[in-house]
Write an enzyme that holds these catalytic residues in place. Structure first.
Site, PDB file in Angstrom:
ATOM      1  N   LYS A 161      -6.870  -4.804  -3.454  1.00 22.53           N
ATOM      2  CA  LYS A 161      -7.605  -5.415  -2.347  1.00 22.53           C
ATOM      3  C   LYS A 161      -8.614  -4.416  -1.791  1.00 22.53           C
ATOM      4  CE  LYS A 161      -3.840  -4.320   0.865  1.00 22.53           C
ATOM      5  NZ  LYS A 161      -4.547  -3.504   1.839  1.00 22.53           N
ATOM      6  N   CYS A 192      -2.083  -3.434   7.529  1.00 16.18           N
ATOM      7  CA  CYS A 192      -1.964  -4.200   6.292  1.00 16.18           C
ATOM      8  C   CYS A 192      -0.661  -4.997   6.201  1.00 16.18           C
ATOM      9  CB  CYS A 192      -2.136  -3.278   5.091  1.00 16.18           C
ATOM     10  SG  CYS A 192      -3.808  -2.563   5.051  1.00 16.18           S
ATOM     11  N   ASP A 239       0.789  -1.246   0.000  1.00 12.42           N
ATOM     12  CA  ASP A 239       0.000   0.000   0.000  1.00 12.42           C
ATOM     13  C   ASP A 239       0.819   1.292   0.000  1.00 12.42           C
ATOM     14  OD1 ASP A 239      -1.997  -1.876   0.140  1.00 12.42           O
ATOM     15  OD2 ASP A 239      -2.702  -1.316   2.129  1.00 12.42           O
TER      16      ASP A 239
END
Length: 190
Positions: free
Chosen positions: A91, A136, A12
């Site tokens: 995602k 994450c 991310d």
């Protein structure tokens, strides 16, 4: 070059998690240079991308609106070397279930397909870094361990949210307890 069976997994590294973003991680920008510096040492580089519909359920209860599909906020940080990335895994695309992990949604109902893809590429070792350590990154590392991968967390390539004072410290401890090995980027570049 690291082991032929190893891949770099970037979690991310997007505008919304960096400085000025809707869910900016403190010092998040600092990991971009670490990612770029490590890329030449890996043949396979995967980047995850939070990719939420505008009406994502987590926006109501957990987080501010962030990484909405097809917006500048969801794009990768402009300084990230995108040309070196082998695969992008999106995602959080289901409006009803959040997905912290690169591998599964939070309820483990749906897979992103990453495990199968890595097996096809004969990848058994993952070096993981990115944002955020206590969300994450942690859940990606835990799922990778559960799916049988050897996992190294590049500690200087991560930053955490730390909503509670010891969240990052606790996340690192939890990952180590599950078998994740902590390393520094300098150890990879030797």
């Amino acid at each position: 070059m690291v082991n032929q069976n190893a891949a770099l997994l970037l979690i991310d590294l997007q505008n919304d998690f960096c400085s000025g973003g809707n869910l900016a991680v403190p010092e998040g920008n600092q990991v971009i240079a670490v990612a770029n510096a490590l890329m030449p040492y890996f043949k396979v580089i995967i980047a995850t991308q939070d990719w939420h519909p505008i009406n994502h359920s987590s926006f109501v209860s957990l987080w501010p609106v962030h990484c909405v599909q097809n917006t500048k906020s969801a794009e990768f940080h402009p300084a990230l070397n995108l040309s070196a990335i082998t695969k992008i895994v999106q995602k959080g695309t289901d409006q009803h279930i959040d997905s912290y992990s690169a591998f599964y949604d939070n309820a483990h109902l749906k897979s992103t397909g990453l495990t199968d893809w890595l097996h096809e590429k004969n990848i058994s070792i993952l070096y993981v870094m990115g944002l955020a350590t206590d969300y994450c990154v942690k859940f990606s590392c835990m799922d990778a361990i559960n799916d049988g991968f050897t996992v190294y967390l590049i500690e200087d390539g991560c930053r955490g949210v730390n909503l509670q004072m010891n969240d990052v410290k606790n996340a690192l401890h939890e990952m180590q307890e599950q078998g994740v090995r902590l390393v520094n980027s300098a150890q990879i570049k030797k």
